[in-house]
Design a protein around this motif. Structure first.
Motif, PDB file in Angstrom:
ATOM      1  N   CYS A   1      -5.848   0.535   5.536  1.00 44.31           N
ATOM      2  CA  CYS A   1      -6.251   1.950   5.563  1.00 44.31           C
ATOM      3  C   CYS A   1      -7.293   2.293   4.499  1.00 44.31           C
ATOM      4  O   CYS A   1      -7.777   3.418   4.439  1.00 44.31           O
ATOM      5  CB  CYS A   1      -5.030   2.850   5.398  1.00 44.31           C
ATOM      6  SG  CYS A   1      -4.401   2.905   3.709  1.00 44.31           S
TER       7      CYS A   1
ATOM      8  N   ASN B   1      -6.968   2.689   1.332  1.00 46.70           N
ATOM      9  CA  ASN B   1      -6.411   3.315   0.135  1.00 46.70           C
ATOM     10  C   ASN B   1      -6.495   2.345  -1.052  1.00 46.70           C
ATOM     11  O   ASN B   1      -6.201   1.162  -0.928  1.00 46.70           O
ATOM     12  CB  ASN B   1      -4.946   3.690   0.448  1.00 46.70           C
ATOM     13  CG  ASN B   1      -4.166   4.087  -0.795  1.00 46.70           C
ATOM     14  OD1 ASN B   1      -4.733   4.609  -1.754  1.00 46.70           O
ATOM     15  ND2 ASN B   1      -2.866   3.835  -0.752  1.00 46.70           N
TER      16      ASN B   1
ATOM     17  N   CYS C   1      -6.583  -1.235   0.258  1.00 44.29           N
ATOM     18  CA  CYS C   1      -5.715  -1.674   1.346  1.00 44.29           C
ATOM     19  C   CYS C   1      -6.552  -2.147   2.542  1.00 44.29           C
ATOM     20  O   CYS C   1      -7.395  -1.396   3.037  1.00 44.29           O
ATOM     21  CB  CYS C   1      -4.801  -0.526   1.768  1.00 44.29           C
ATOM     22  SG  CYS C   1      -3.890  -0.872   3.281  1.00 44.29           S
TER      23      CYS C   1
ATOM     24  N   CYS D   1       0.858  -1.189   0.000  1.00 41.40           N
ATOM     25  CA  CYS D   1       0.000   0.000   0.000  1.00 41.40           C
ATOM     26  C   CYS D   1       0.891   1.235   0.000  1.00 41.40           C
ATOM     27  O   CYS D   1       1.753   1.381   0.863  1.00 41.40           O
ATOM     28  CB  CYS D   1      -0.907   0.006   1.224  1.00 41.40           C
ATOM     29  SG  CYS D   1      -1.743   1.592   1.466  1.00 41.40           S
TER      30      CYS D   1
ATOM     31  N   CYS E   1      -0.027   3.594   3.504  1.00 41.90           N
ATOM     32  CA  CYS E   1       0.335   3.266   4.880  1.00 41.90           C
ATOM     33  C   CYS E   1       1.468   2.245   4.966  1.00 41.90           C
ATOM     34  O   CYS E   1       1.930   1.916   6.060  1.00 41.90           O
ATOM     35  CB  CYS E   1      -0.875   2.743   5.649  1.00 41.90           C
ATOM     36  SG  CYS E   1      -1.359   1.061   5.209  1.00 41.90           S
TER      37      CYS E   1
ATOM     38  N   TRP F   1       1.323  -0.949   4.183  1.00 45.17           N
ATOM     39  CA  TRP F   1       0.840  -2.326   4.392  1.00 45.17           C
ATOM     40  C   TRP F   1       1.483  -3.259   3.367  1.00 45.17           C
ATOM     41  O   TRP F   1       1.656  -2.894   2.196  1.00 45.17           O
ATOM     42  CB  TRP F   1      -0.684  -2.363   4.256  1.00 45.17           C
ATOM     43  CG  TRP F   1      -1.269  -3.752   4.177  1.00 45.17           C
ATOM     44  CD1 TRP F   1      -1.616  -4.554   5.223  1.00 45.17           C
ATOM     45  CD2 TRP F   1      -1.582  -4.493   2.978  1.00 45.17           C
ATOM     46  NE1 TRP F   1      -2.112  -5.749   4.760  1.00 45.17           N
ATOM     47  CE2 TRP F   1      -2.102  -5.742   3.384  1.00 45.17           C
ATOM     48  CE3 TRP F   1      -1.455  -4.230   1.604  1.00 45.17           C
ATOM     49  CZ2 TRP F   1      -2.504  -6.725   2.481  1.00 45.17           C
ATOM     50  CZ3 TRP F   1      -1.854  -5.212   0.706  1.00 45.17           C
ATOM     51  CH2 TRP F   1      -2.377  -6.438   1.145  1.00 45.17           C
TER      52      TRP F   1
HETATM   53 ZN    ZN Z   1      -2.803   1.163   3.430  1.00 45.54          ZN
END
Ligand code: ZN
Ligand code: ADP
Ligand code: ZN
Length: 739
Positions: free
Chosen positions: A490, A492, A487, A447, A450, A452
């Protein structure tokens, strides 16, 4: 009443005593069915005895003696006893795991007759020229059968689709089948095991040996009794030709040859090659790709001495070979000779023991010998035989060049320079191969907002992106999910693939060279049993411009039109925590580089790296195995690693972390208590500390001599067996290759 001691497939390190009813003859090596608990089990008689410690009211009689196959020889049982002791694995499981599945079962084996195929009267009268040209495989079968009748196994080498095509030919009346009597139990007396010398078997003596080849052949044929040779020959130096001449020599004397090869996907090609060189010799193969029936048949052919050449993967090191006169281990450095579960044996090492036991020579061949074998050859324990030049005068070693990926334009992991070279090859109608040791599209999805990463929820590893299937897959435990739209952490929507695998390389190439024929060869694209063979045929027919593949492509294949090899991301192995990683990388790169320019066309190898000056790449460029090996050996000696140390690894895994560590800590305490001259290292987490929700840790023991290690292990094992480990999976790995 006579007593027999029987090996059974149970995880206990003892044999089991049974009585034999009067009038029943049982000999050592015979398969029997015996009661065990409430079951009936198949086992092998290891010893006959007069007395037993089992109280008379508890001992039970043998239920049945299986007379459907010849008894196992005393020599094989000795070999298995040695393996059980050396690898600290229960004797019963060792013995049973060495046998073909059918011989492990409690049912008598019914050998189905093997069908032999020959031309019908109509087929014999047929003019092959008038047979439709497009039926290529059928034509090949007819031509082959015109020479001699064959069974299915012998025809396999002609094509992947031989079975179906043969059926058509039978239905159309060109070919007919005859049943050969199954070869059953005529137990070979030791003397008759030796086959008839085939002094004037047809030998396609295609080449005049080079001086070095002749020296190697002579050294082996003129040795007597046991000797271990290391045949160190660069790729294309004609090691196979040396094997062929050695086999010829053995066949003339009526012996059997065992040729061990690393992997299954190599065998069909090699098998075909040796069949052509020895057209009237009974050659059989033994590997896990055979059906149970074929494997049993082939195993029995070897056991009866009827098969003169046995070509097989690691498991064939346990084949019965009454007339064994020579063992060859091709690509001896290959880690697939080591079994990674159950009886964790090294087929190369067992082969050496076996050669010693039978007083016959063993030849280890490689372009990049393992440092263990190389060290043994340098120290004089093995005899070194060298092939330093390519057999074909015009075939030169490929030029190796490094491209610094920090100083060039990159397109999703492929440098502009490499793409340009590929373009040139396409224009010249030559093939290119891109080597990347990672399948899938990208090793991880990230991601951008964030950070991830697509971790596996069951393992400590990452899930690999398989874009075509729109899936994230864990290559450790098999867990998979759909690629998320956003994601999971988060929300996204901007998720990015990081790094590349074979699929991504393939799609970059498709975009750049839309007209090119691209073939991806990895475990995903060759899942179907015959797929790889079909692909190989395509490559040979020059129906492919660019090959993209993993190490599957590196091994022993001869692709005459291939002139360019690109190596995409070798760097991680340079700084790996596994001390063998550089050795493996060097071997792999030599192998893959050896694919380029084997015919009259010179080859080129391009390595993409951040470290173009690394000694490993320097050694590759100068084709300097000796120098590289010497520096590696010096490092190993300083660091106290094999071959200067002998190791055993105790691994444990379980659902509850404290139980795993408690077991290993107790094992460690027990080891210290013994006060043997060994070093105990750990307990430490495994390289992959969690797999499929199991926590994994390990303990390493090492000693400066094999003997000291073995003595320690013999004392340690009963202590390990006494530790509580009901919910754990534990294993002891002697001479481990994986860390
Ligand atoms: Zn994320
Ligand atoms: P290696 O196994 O060492 O990589 P091969 O045995 O495959 O090498 O040999 C490479 C090529 O050289 C093959 O095409 C083989 O037929 C050819 N060859 C081997 N020995 C000779 C020889 N003495 N004379 C001519 N050609 C040879
Ligand atoms: Zn997983």
């Amino acid at each position: 009443m006579p007593i027999v001691r029987v090996a059974l497939d149970v995880p206990l390190s003892t044999l089991f005593d049974y009585t034999v009813a009067e009038g029943i003859a049982v000999s050592v090596g015979q398969r029997v069915i015996v009661p065990f608990g409430r079951r009936q089990m198949a086992g092998v008689v290891m010893e006959c005895a007069a007395t037993t410690d089992v109280p008379p009211e508890r001992i039970k009689p043998v239920t049945q003696v299986l007379l459907d196959s010849a008894p196992l020889s005393a020599g094989l049982l000795d070999l298995l006893r040695f393996c059980s002791d050396y690898y600290r694995y229960p004797i019963g499981q060792t013995v049973l795991s060495a046998l073909p599945t059918r011989l492990r079962s409690d049912k008598p084996v019914i050998s189905k007759p093997i069908l032999s195929y020959r031309l019908s009267a109509g087929g014999a009268a047929l003019d092959l020229e008038s047979f439709p040209k497009r039926k290529v495989v059928q034509r090949r079968i007819l031509a082959k059968l015109a020479e001699q009748p064959c069974n299915l196994a012998q025809l396999r080498a002609l094509s992947a689709t031989v079975g179906a095509q043969l059926k058509t030919l039978v239905q159309e009346g060109w070919v007919e089948s005859v049943a050969l009597a199954p070869t059953l139990s005529p137990s070979p007396s030791p003397a008759s095991g030796r086959g008839e010398p085939i002094a004037n078997h047809t030998f396609d003596n295609a080449h005049i040996l080079t001086v070095e080849q002749q020296l190697a052949v002579d050294a082996v044929t003129q040795s007597s009794g046991y000797a271990c040779f290391l045949l160190h020959g660069i790729t294309g130096s004609g090691k196979t030709e040396v094997y062929v001449h050695l086999m010829h020599d053995v066949l003339q004397r009526g012996g059997q040859v065992l040729l061990l090869v690393p992997e299954i996907n190599l065998t069909p090609q090699l098998e075909n090659y040796f069949r052509i060189r020895f057209p009237d010799v009974n050659l059989i193969s033994l590997h896990s790709g055979l059906s149970e029936g074929e494997r049993l048949h082939n195993w029995q052919q070897a056991q009866l001495g009827a098969a003169q050449i046995v070509l097989g993967t690691r498991l064939s090191v346990f084949a019965e070979l009454p007339g064994l006169a020579l063992i060859i281990v091709d690509e001896e450095h290959d880690s697939s000779f080591k079994q990674q579960d159950g009886l964790r044996y090294s087929a190369r090492d067992v082969a050496i023991f076996r050669a010693n036991q039978h007083s016959v020579p063993v030849v280890l061949g490689s372009a990049t010998p393992s440092l263990e074998s190389y060290h043994n050859a340098l120290s004089g324990r093995y005899r070194m035989l060298k092939l330093t030049g390519r057999a074909l005068a015009e075939a030169r070693l490929p030029a190796v060049r490094c491209i610094n990926i920090n100083q060039t334009v990159m397109h999703h992991g492929i440098s502009e320079n490499l793409l340009r070279e590929i373009g040139l090859r396409i224009e010249r109608r030559e093939q290119s191969l891109l080597f990347i040791n990672r399948r899938g599209y990208a090793p991880v999805l990230m991601c951008t907002s964030c950070g991830w990463l697509s971790g596996c929820k069951h393992c400590a590893g990452k899930m690999v992106l398989h874009l075509k299937e729109q899936r994230l897959r864990c290559h450790h435990c098999g867990y998979q999910i759909r690629v998320p739209n956003a994601c999971p952490s988060c929300g996204n929507a901007d998720l990015h693939p990081v790094g590349s695998g074979t699929q991504r390389v393939e799609s970059v190439l498709q975009e750049r060279f839309p007209q090119a024929r691209i073939l991806r060869v990895d475990r995903d694209s060759t899942r179907n049993k015959r797929a790889w063979q079909t692909m190989r045929e395509q490559i040979h027919a020059n129906e492919v411009d660019i090959l993209v593949g993993t190490q599957m492509l590196a091994k022993g294949h001869d692709f005459p039109a291939l002139t360019l090899v690109g190596v995409l991301n070798p760097d991680s192995a340079l700084y790996s925590s596994d001390f063998r990683a550089p050795e493996k990388l060097f071997a792999q790169l030599v192998q893959v580089a050896g694919r380029a320019g084997r015919a009259e066309k010179p080859g080129e190898v391009i390595i993409q790296t951040e470290f173009p000056d690394h000694p490993l790449f320097r050694a590759l460029q100068t084709h300097d195995f000796e120098g590289w090996a010497a520096s590696q050996l010096a490092e190993r000696q300083m660091a106290g690693f094999p071959p200067f140390m002998f190791q055993a690894m105790l691994r444990a895994e379980g659902k509850i972390e404290t139980e795993v560590y408690a077991y290993l800590n107790h094992a460690r305490a027990a080891a210290m208590e013994l006060q043997h001259p060994v070093e105990v290292l750990g307990v430490v987490p495994a390289a992959l500390p969690r797999r499929a929700n199991h926590l994994r840790a390990q303990l390493l023991v090492q000693a400066t001599s094999r003997k000291a290690l073995q003595q320690f292990l013999r004392a340690w094992q009963p202590m390990l067996d006494a530790l509580p480990a009901a919910k754990l999976r534990c294993s002891l790995d002697i001479d481990p290759l994986e860390f």
